[in-house]
Design a protein around this motif. Structure first.
Motif, mmCIF file in Angstrom:
data_model
loop_
_atom_site.group_PDB
_atom_site.id
_atom_site.type_symbol
_atom_site.label_atom_id
_atom_site.label_comp_id
_atom_site.label_asym_id
_atom_site.label_seq_id
_atom_site.Cartn_x
_atom_site.Cartn_y
_atom_site.Cartn_z
ATOM 1 N N GLU A 1 0.960 -0.862 0.456
ATOM 2 C CA GLU A 1 -0.039 -0.249 0.280
ATOM 3 C C GLU A 1 1.047 1.262 -0.058
ATOM 4 N N GLU A 2 2.137 1.096 0.308
ATOM 5 C CA GLU A 2 3.035 2.223 0.772
ATOM 6 C C GLU A 2 3.283 2.397 -0.748
ATOM 7 N N ALA A 3 3.815 1.979 -1.602
ATOM 8 C CA ALA A 3 4.624 1.694 -2.757
ATOM 9 C C ALA A 3 3.388 2.208 -3.992
ATOM 10 N N LEU A 4 2.175 2.132 -3.229
ATOM 11 C CA LEU A 4 0.861 2.125 -4.300
ATOM 12 C C LEU A 4 0.978 3.582 -4.249
ATOM 13 N N ALA A 5 1.366 4.229 -2.878
ATOM 14 C CA ALA A 5 1.174 5.250 -2.236
ATOM 15 C C ALA A 5 1.610 6.243 -3.206
ATOM 16 N N MET A 6 2.874 5.766 -2.819
ATOM 17 C CA MET A 6 3.950 6.950 -3.059
ATOM 18 C C MET A 6 4.782 6.800 -4.076
ATOM 19 N N SER A 7 4.600 6.042 -5.032
ATOM 20 C CA SER A 7 5.560 6.198 -6.050
ATOM 21 C C SER A 7 5.011 6.302 -7.806
ATOM 22 N N ASP A 8 6.105 7.852 -8.649
ATOM 23 C CA ASP A 8 6.293 7.355 -10.063
ATOM 24 C C ASP A 8 6.023 5.088 -10.815
ATOM 25 N N GLU A 9 7.134 5.196 -9.811
ATOM 26 C CA GLU A 9 6.790 3.807 -10.362
ATOM 27 C C GLU A 9 7.501 2.861 -9.246
ATOM 28 N N ILE A 10 7.172 1.492 -9.697
ATOM 29 C CA ILE A 10 7.366 1.049 -8.506
ATOM 30 C C ILE A 10 8.584 -0.693 -9.218
ATOM 31 N N PHE A 11 9.407 -1.516 -8.404
ATOM 32 C CA PHE A 11 10.134 -2.336 -8.911
ATOM 33 C C PHE A 11 9.554 -2.891 -8.217
ATOM 34 N N VAL A 12 8.989 -4.729 -8.721
ATOM 35 C CA VAL A 12 8.521 -5.887 -7.851
ATOM 36 C C VAL A 12 9.150 -7.076 -7.639
ATOM 37 N N ILE A 13 10.030 -6.265 -6.834
ATOM 38 C CA ILE A 13 11.623 -7.751 -6.292
ATOM 39 C C ILE A 13 10.937 -9.292 -5.768
ATOM 40 N N ASN A 14 11.196 -10.347 -6.315
ATOM 41 C CA ASN A 14 10.780 -11.385 -5.289
ATOM 42 C C ASN A 14 12.187 -12.089 -5.994
ATOM 43 N N LYS A 15 12.765 -13.009 -4.713
ATOM 44 C CA LYS A 15 13.821 -14.163 -5.312
ATOM 45 C C LYS A 15 15.248 -13.332 -5.851
ATOM 46 N N LYS B 1 14.889 -10.374 -8.658
ATOM 47 C CA LYS B 1 14.624 -10.807 -9.549
ATOM 48 C C LYS B 1 13.382 -9.687 -10.163
ATOM 49 N N ILE B 2 13.756 -8.659 -10.539
ATOM 50 C CA ILE B 2 12.692 -7.840 -10.655
ATOM 51 C C ILE B 2 11.242 -8.735 -11.652
ATOM 52 N N GLN B 3 10.153 -9.166 -10.841
ATOM 53 C CA GLN B 3 9.697 -9.436 -11.802
ATOM 54 C C GLN B 3 8.216 -8.617 -12.474
ATOM 55 N N GLN B 4 8.420 -7.638 -12.753
ATOM 56 C CA GLN B 4 7.788 -6.449 -13.006
ATOM 57 C C GLN B 4 7.744 -5.028 -12.520
ATOM 58 N N SER B 5 7.969 -4.163 -13.838
ATOM 59 C CA SER B 5 8.367 -2.706 -12.913
ATOM 60 C C SER B 5 7.152 -1.605 -13.828
ATOM 61 N N GLY B 6 6.672 -0.606 -13.213
ATOM 62 C CA GLY B 6 6.339 0.128 -13.731
ATOM 63 C C GLY B 6 5.249 1.489 -13.170
ATOM 64 N N THR B 7 4.314 1.746 -12.759
ATOM 65 C CA THR B 7 3.332 2.865 -12.824
ATOM 66 C C THR B 7 2.473 2.057 -11.698
ATOM 67 N N PRO B 8 2.027 2.988 -10.626
ATOM 68 C CA PRO B 8 1.112 2.020 -9.739
ATOM 69 C C PRO B 8 0.530 1.301 -10.253
ATOM 70 N N THR B 9 -0.759 2.078 -10.823
ATOM 71 C CA THR B 9 -1.968 1.763 -11.661
ATOM 72 C C THR B 9 -1.767 0.695 -12.317
ATOM 73 N N ASP B 10 -0.519 0.195 -13.444
ATOM 74 C CA ASP B 10 0.121 -0.881 -14.344
ATOM 75 C C ASP B 10 0.107 -1.784 -13.701
ATOM 76 N N ILE B 11 1.239 -1.661 -11.813
ATOM 77 C CA ILE B 11 1.009 -2.796 -11.565
ATOM 78 C C ILE B 11 -0.234 -3.709 -11.439
ATOM 79 N N TYR B 12 -0.894 -2.571 -10.029
ATOM 80 C CA TYR B 12 -2.439 -3.127 -9.925
ATOM 81 C C TYR B 12 -2.943 -4.174 -10.732
#
Ligand SMILES: Nc1ncnc2c1ncn2[C@@H]1O[C@H](COP(=O)(O)OP(=O)(O)OP(=O)(O)O)[C@@H](O)[C@H]1O
Ligand SMILES: [Mg+2]
Length: 369
Positions: free
Chosen positions: A199-213, A215-226
């Motif tokens: 929620e913090e990431a969605l509220a604050m960012s221009d761009e988010i990198f979602v990371i797991n293990k 690796k970057i799983q996905q990068s994009g704006t909060p709405t892209d990713i949501y």
């Protein structure tokens, strides 16, 4: 010059001795003046990425660029970066003024200049008048602001923030999220912010990198990713969702729970196995007849703004619904959703494949009408 990304990672890998890799072929671009968030579960490699940017650790392979120049061999104190650590790492024996002034004293600035810069920095974070306070007399939120003042006083090009809000209670944290975002806008400095809170990431960012293990799983704006999560990990990590296995029958038709539904996706293979995501707020409670799904209400919780309703269909699949409508446990109800509410995810899709599919989809959209 301004088009050159401020930071760029090209195929960066990090590994300690013979341990498993911590970062696995990570590439990304960070543009000047934006607010970036690294989001992922504990141990996924977020802090390691910050340490590589700051120069506190070396990449095992790959290249790191700053303003277009390779910096792999440039030491931390020569990089235009300041870090705000999770525990703020303030000096407890120095007062607020001296904490903020620390870096300027090392640079041997004149006293008058130091005074002016520290005053400005404290004003920026709303701590004017606190100069002589001891650190231990400051609240958690105030300490956090001292740490930020200490970072901005050096006028770095980039500020790295490693979970700076995680020690604060929920209310203060929400306030600080807002303040931090405002501060970034006013300063125009590039922020790279780490959190494991979606929620913090969605509220604050221009761009988010979602990371797991690593690796970057996905990068994009909060709405892209949501709205368009690339895979089950991202869909699950970013907010609550209903994720269910299905099949792409053909363009614009998917099958799940043994039925076919209209959707807006195309460009996959006919009969390709997929997973679909439907967000709880996209499910509308309706009559059994109008419903596209027929379910029985299992539990209902009031969450302040909406009810969180958990239902099961006859095959035992769970469906989570957010609704302002109250129902009763045991009710048989229908669930309605629009074709747009169905998000199709390819199994094990990479980010490049996903981008290509989205692009083909939007091109098709504009000339197909
Ligand atoms: N110096 C080190 N030697 C060996 N392994 C390390 C070292 N530093 C970090 N690691 C490992 O690298 C992985 C990633 O660590 P990192 O600190 O980047 O995670 P993180 O995403 O910041 O997690 P958290 O949210 O818990 O802070 C972890 O498995 C960690 O144990
Ligand atoms: Mg960390």
């Amino acid at each position: 010059m301004t088009n050159v990304p401020i930071i760029q990672f090209k195929h960066v890998t990090k590994q300690f001795d013979n341990d498993p890799v911590i970062l696995d072929d990570v590439s990304f671009v960070i543009e000047r003046g934006k607010f970036y968030t690294l989001l992922g579960p504990s141990g996924c490699g977020k802090t390691t990425i910050l340490r590589l940017i700051a120069g506190f650790t070396e990449a095992t392979a790959g290249e790191i660029f700053f303003n277009g120049k390779k910096v792999n061999d440039i030491p931390a104190n020569k990089r235009q970066v300041n870090t705000v650590f999770q525990d703020y790492a303030l000096f407890p024996h120095l007062n607020v003024f001296e904490n903020v002034a620390f870096g300027l004293r090392i640079k041997k600035l004149r006293n008058l200049e130091i005074e002016k810069k520290v005053k400005e920095a404290l004003q920026f974070v709303n701590l004017a008048g606190y100069e002589q306070r001891e650190i231990k007399e400051m609240s958690g939120g105030q300490r956090q602001r001292v740490a930020i003042a200490r970072a901005i006083v050096n006028e770095p090009e980039v500020i790295l923030l490693d979970e700076p809000l995680s020690a604060l209670d929920l209310k203060l944290r929400t306030e600080m999220q807002y303040e931090l975002r405002e501060l970034q806008r006013r300063l125009g400095i590039t922020f790279v912010f780490v959190t494991h809170d979606q929620e913090e990431a969605l509220a604050m960012s221009d761009e988010i990198f979602v990371i797991n293990k690593g690796k970057i799983q996905q990068s994009g704006t909060p709405t892209d990713i949501y709205d368009e999560p690339i895979n089950r990990f991202v869909a699950d990590f970013i907010g609550e969702s209903n994720i269910i296995k299905g099949k792409m029958i053909k363009d614009y038709v998917v099958e799940f729970v043994g039925k076919q539904f209209e959707c807006v996706d195309k460009g996959l293979n006919d009969n390709e196995p997929i997973e679909i995501v439907i967000r709880p707020e996209d499910l509308e409670i309706t009559t059994l007849e109008r419903g596209k799904l027929q379910v029985v209400v299992d539990t209902q919780l009031f969450r302040g703004v909406h009810y969180e309703i958990c239902c099961y269909d006859k095959d035992g699949n769970e469906w989570l619904v957010h609704s302002t409508k109250k129902v009763n446990v045991g009710d048989e109800i229908g669930l309605y959703f629009d074709p747009e509410a169905i998000h199709v995810m390819r199994l094990g899709e990479t980010e490049e494949e996903f981008d290509r599919r989205l692009e083909a989809y939007s091109v098709g959209d504009s000339d197909g009408k």
